[in-house]
Design a protein around this motif. Sequence first.
Motif, mmCIF file in Angstrom:
data_model
loop_
_atom_site.group_PDB
_atom_site.id
_atom_site.type_symbol
_atom_site.label_atom_id
_atom_site.label_comp_id
_atom_site.label_asym_id
_atom_site.label_seq_id
_atom_site.Cartn_x
_atom_site.Cartn_y
_atom_site.Cartn_z
ATOM 1 N N PRO A 1 -91.320 -74.808 -47.045
ATOM 2 C CA PRO A 1 -92.612 -74.625 -47.714
ATOM 3 C C PRO A 1 -93.251 -73.306 -47.293
ATOM 4 O O PRO A 1 -92.911 -72.740 -46.252
ATOM 5 C CB PRO A 1 -93.430 -75.820 -47.216
ATOM 6 N N TRP B 1 -95.811 -72.347 -45.772
ATOM 7 C CA TRP B 1 -96.891 -72.561 -44.838
ATOM 8 C C TRP B 1 -97.100 -71.319 -43.970
ATOM 9 O O TRP B 1 -96.278 -70.398 -43.967
ATOM 10 C CB TRP B 1 -96.574 -73.741 -43.922
ATOM 11 N N GLY C 1 -105.311 -80.976 -40.902
ATOM 12 C CA GLY C 1 -104.418 -80.110 -41.661
ATOM 13 C C GLY C 1 -103.089 -79.782 -41.026
ATOM 14 O O GLY C 1 -102.304 -79.005 -41.593
ATOM 15 N N ARG D 1 -99.348 -79.765 -40.333
ATOM 16 C CA ARG D 1 -98.170 -80.178 -41.111
ATOM 17 C C ARG D 1 -96.918 -80.348 -40.242
ATOM 18 O O ARG D 1 -96.055 -81.163 -40.552
ATOM 19 C CB ARG D 1 -97.885 -79.147 -42.208
ATOM 20 N N TRP E 1 -98.100 -75.699 -37.751
ATOM 21 C CA TRP E 1 -97.989 -75.261 -39.144
ATOM 22 C C TRP E 1 -99.153 -75.818 -39.969
ATOM 23 O O TRP E 1 -99.549 -76.983 -39.805
ATOM 24 C CB TRP E 1 -96.692 -75.758 -39.755
ATOM 25 N N ASP F 1 -101.100 -75.428 -44.196
ATOM 26 C CA ASP F 1 -100.831 -75.066 -45.590
ATOM 27 C C ASP F 1 -101.001 -73.579 -45.844
ATOM 28 O O ASP F 1 -100.243 -72.975 -46.612
ATOM 29 C CB ASP F 1 -101.759 -75.838 -46.536
ATOM 30 N N ASP F 2 -102.029 -72.982 -45.252
ATOM 31 C CA ASP F 2 -102.319 -71.570 -45.489
ATOM 32 C C ASP F 2 -103.232 -71.061 -44.374
ATOM 33 O O ASP F 2 -103.601 -71.809 -43.461
ATOM 34 C CB ASP F 2 -102.962 -71.358 -46.871
ATOM 35 N N ALA G 1 -106.589 -72.916 -44.004
ATOM 36 C CA ALA G 1 -106.484 -74.208 -43.322
ATOM 37 C C ALA G 1 -106.345 -74.033 -41.816
ATOM 38 O O ALA G 1 -106.932 -74.804 -41.033
ATOM 39 C CB ALA G 1 -105.296 -74.989 -43.877
#
Length: 236
Positions: free
Chosen positions: A121, A123, A158, A160, A186, A188-189, A192
Motif C-alpha cells: 500500500p 502508506w 491510525g 496500520r 505505518w 495512511d498518509d 494521518a
Amino acid sequence: MIHQFILAAPKPGMTAQEFQDYWVNVHAVKFAAKIPQIRRYLIDSRVPSTADRGRPALPHQGMAEIWLANEQEQLASLQTEEFLHGARLDEPNWAAFWLTIVLDTDAHEIVPGPPLTEAAPSWVKVTTLIKRRPGQDLADHRERTLSEYAPVVSGLPGVRRHLHAHTRDGFYTFGEASFDSVEQIWFDDVAAAEAALASPYFTEKVAPALDAVADPAHVFSLTTRENWIIGPQEER
C-alpha cells in the motif's frame, strides 16, 4: 534474519531530491541489488513532516532496509565483488558517507498489517531511533520496550503496521551502540502520521511510556515512503 537499517545523507552540493533519485534509481538498482546475499531490500525516501522528532533534526534524507539470513551471509556480502567494486565505490557519488548510520537489528512485529506478499500500500511510515535512558540496563530496555512501551504505541490512532527492532549484540562488542531500538509505525498518509503524533493519546500515553525507556536527548525520527528494490512479494 538480520534487519539492517542504513541512514544516509546527501553529499555536499546535492539536493535531497537528487540524492533520493540517485539512490533509488541508480545506486540501488545498478549496484546494491546485485549483492547476492541480500534477501529483501528497500529504500525509504524522506518526506517533509511535522511528525519527525529530534532537535537538531536528522540530516539524513533516506534509509535503506536490508534483510540478510545470518552473520555468515552478511560477512560474505561484504567480501563480494558486487560490494567492494560496486556499491562501496559508488557511495561517494551521492552520500555524505561520514554521516551514515548503520544498525543491525532483530525485529519484532507488533501490529502485522497486511501480508507482505500483497501489493504494497502507498502508506508512509515514521521510523524512530531510540537510545535507552542513562543507567538503564540493556536487557531491561529490551524487555520493557516490548512489554510496556510498544503496546501503548500500537494504540495510536491510525496505526496500520508497527514494528519494534533491537540493535544486535555485536554492536556492543567494543562499547555502546549509537541507538538501542528502531521503531517503525505505518500510517495512511503524512496527515494521518502528523495527527497521531500530535494527538492527546500521544501526549498523555505514548510520551510518558517513551520517557520510561528512552533518553529524550537521543530520540530521532524521519517520515518516509517506501521504494522496494527486492521484494516485498518474496525473498531472493
